[in-house]
Design an enzyme around this catalytic site. Sequence first.
Site, mmCIF file in Angstrom:
data_model
loop_
_atom_site.group_PDB
_atom_site.id
_atom_site.type_symbol
_atom_site.label_atom_id
_atom_site.label_comp_id
_atom_site.label_asym_id
_atom_site.label_seq_id
_atom_site.Cartn_x
_atom_site.Cartn_y
_atom_site.Cartn_z
ATOM 1 N N ASP A 46 37.853 17.170 15.543
ATOM 2 C CA ASP A 46 38.447 18.500 15.636
ATOM 3 C C ASP A 46 38.899 18.684 17.085
ATOM 4 O O ASP A 46 38.242 18.208 18.014
ATOM 5 C CB ASP A 46 37.403 19.556 15.259
ATOM 6 C CG ASP A 46 37.958 20.959 15.371
ATOM 7 O OD1 ASP A 46 38.961 21.239 14.704
ATOM 8 O OD2 ASP A 46 37.390 21.752 16.139
ATOM 9 N N CYS A 77 0.843 -1.202 0.000
ATOM 10 C CA CYS A 77 0.000 0.000 0.000
ATOM 11 C C CYS A 77 0.876 1.248 0.000
ATOM 12 O O CYS A 77 0.652 2.194 -0.776
ATOM 13 C CB CYS A 77 -0.900 0.023 1.235
ATOM 14 S SG CYS A 77 -2.054 -1.350 1.366
ATOM 15 N N ASP A 92 34.203 24.214 10.695
ATOM 16 C CA ASP A 92 34.083 22.754 10.584
ATOM 17 C C ASP A 92 32.991 22.342 9.602
ATOM 18 O O ASP A 92 32.916 21.178 9.210
ATOM 19 C CB ASP A 92 33.758 22.127 11.953
ATOM 20 C CG ASP A 92 34.897 22.298 12.946
ATOM 21 O OD1 ASP A 92 36.058 22.292 12.514
ATOM 22 O OD2 ASP A 92 34.611 22.445 14.151
ATOM 23 N N ASP A 147 32.521 21.495 15.846
ATOM 24 C CA ASP A 147 31.534 22.395 16.445
ATOM 25 C C ASP A 147 31.537 23.797 15.867
ATOM 26 O O ASP A 147 30.631 24.572 16.113
ATOM 27 C CB ASP A 147 31.752 22.493 17.960
ATOM 28 C CG ASP A 147 32.990 23.315 18.300
ATOM 29 O OD1 ASP A 147 33.952 23.266 17.516
ATOM 30 O OD2 ASP A 147 32.982 24.002 19.333
#
Length: 758
Positions: A442, A20, A646, A642
């Site tokens: 990082d 379906c 980045d 962060d």
Amino acid sequence: MESATKTETLAIEGMTCASCASFVEKSLSRTPGVQRAVVNFATEKATIEYVPTQASPASLKAAVLQAGYGVTEQAPATSVADQQAAIDQQKALAYDKLKRRFWVAAGLAALIMPLSMLMLWPAMMQHVDMQWLNYGLLVLTLPVLLYSGREFYTSAWSSFRHRTATMDTLIAVGTGAAFLYSLAATVAPGWFTSQGIVPEVYYDTTATIIALILLGKVLELRAKTQTSAALKALMGLQAKTARVVRPGGQEVDVPLEQVLPGDVVVVRPGEKIATDGILEEGHSAVDEAMLTGESLPVEKRVGDLVFGATLNKTGSFRFRVTKVGAETMLAQIVKLVEDAQGSRAPIQRLADKVSAIFVPAVIGIALLTFGVWFALAPTESRLPLALVNFVAVLIIACPCALGLATPTAIMVGTGKGAEHGILIRNAEALEKAYQVDTVLLDKTGTITRGQPTVTDFVPVPGPNAAELLAVVAAVERQSEHPLAEAVVRYAQAQQAAVLPATAFRALEGRGATATVRGQAVLIGNLPLLEAAGISLPPALHEHAAALLAQAKTVLYVAVAGQAAGLVGVADTVRDTSAAAIKRLQRLGLEVVMMTGDNPQTAAQVASQVGIGRYFAEVLPQDKAAKVKELQQEGRTVAMVGDGINDAPALAQADIGVAMGGGTDVAMEAAGITLMRSDLLGVVTALELSRQTIRTIRQNLFFAFVYNTLGIPVAAGLLYPVFGVLLSPMLAAAAMALSSVSVLMNSLRLRRFSMKNEL
């Protein structure tokens, strides 16, 4: 130039299986202006991306209706909680209706079954007229077909009109064939006996199959509501009222819907924060566990952000509202989790392809089964045997389990992630995280705290040594330099006295000077002191050299023309970083560090946290290139960062993980967002992804094996050797059990826990 696209989410009514969902998806995809359509059978929602100039919500709804399915109209709700309440009410009504249909079928089947058994005891049949018994069974079976099973037949007819086939087609053809055969044997038994066939009836088969399938659907719907329990819990956290400060200073409790950006809201101890804002007066500790998964309260002071649905613990404060309704952090999290639960993982493509051709193939196998049995079975029993095996094949092959295998696990997995402060953007990100073999971290703000912190304070021995920290802080309070802020925070933590400073002057690139208690104070680098003709004692030289060897920044202090001490400052490693990296390595992942710092600093931090490979002096524009370098080595890379710089690396990586303390740009580029800045969240995200994909693979294995083994058995493959035939009623029970087993396996993910041991 192509117009910008919009996204619409529709609640679909009437879907009973993956076929379906596939048919609705195809119908929507063929609609002019639709760029992409994804229909999720488990959530019963369609997510459509379309060009507004070529399509509209009305045309999308029309496409669904034309396909033979319905769209649930949702009244506009004033809050996230109201939206969920409306959805829950609709589902509760549907669940109650389904239960009524089941109990009617079950009650009548419980009467039909023993009455059908009378023919097995010749002694009993001497007192019962067979023809009247059959008519009685017919009367009892009709309500099961016309009420309890009605939707199977209307859905099958609708599918037939649209030249497609679904699970309801299998049920309708199977039970319908058994009923029509029984009806013919009831009204025209003479014709059967003239052909040498015993006029047997299968009303018990028809009624019991419908009852068992409805039982499976009741259990299935009940279990499906549990898969979104985490999302419901998030929605239920929102406060209902807020205490708003009105002109004149009057505090008034108003419904949350009446709170506007710019309003000032008062929060007392123990109260929920009503919505998002900036703290303007007072301070407190706030429990943000529902957002971040962090159990410890977070200190909030003037200027800090506060978020709706978090819990104020200790003090009272006032904040100015910045976001309400759909713009709040809670609403964004709910939206992100809903989108993730409605998305499709690449692993699901095989199931989708199978589901698209499965039902027509099963009907073909069932017809072949009927033909073979009718041709090869003894004359007096060939029609009943052919019919029974035909029905068994149709019933056992229903692909419900196949359609539920992937989306239910994704729903539970993404919901569980949200409980732990891990926001997974979509199912593809979840699957990519499972495939990761290399984690690129990082350094600044990820492994480290991202802000300078005083690590060492070394006063020159003497009568004024105890007061030196207060003197240094008095000067640094006048400065806006990040290193000065670090010194002030350290002095506050040490409860140093607060002294006044005058004649402050910043010396660019060197430090600062001021007068404290009538004495000139110099704070800065070594050239600043040397230019003032101030020499360092040997002991202070040794301390400074040791700090520099640890890649720390050294601030030199002089008071009244004499060297007085030094301050060591560094971007310190987070408390949990080393433990998190060790756990990542235990998972078999290689952990690599990337930083813009010099090789000496990079080596120091890498050694401190147990990382063997690192990239130093990487410029912001080169970070994405380092990700690509690892990918060219054949690695599947998760990039954790962060900052704004980045974002390109997060986008380049196979899966980007943004720390929650980072920027919106970084979070937008990432597939997974951690609501708190803690590398243990990366471990949890990867462990959760592995467990979720394992569950999906288990579900798909169960579903494929069930149908692969079940269909040949139902077709009678074991009969020539073992004399075993599968009753259609047992086939119905097995089919229902397969769907419930897949759901229960997915629900095991709810036991997933975040391991924070260090």
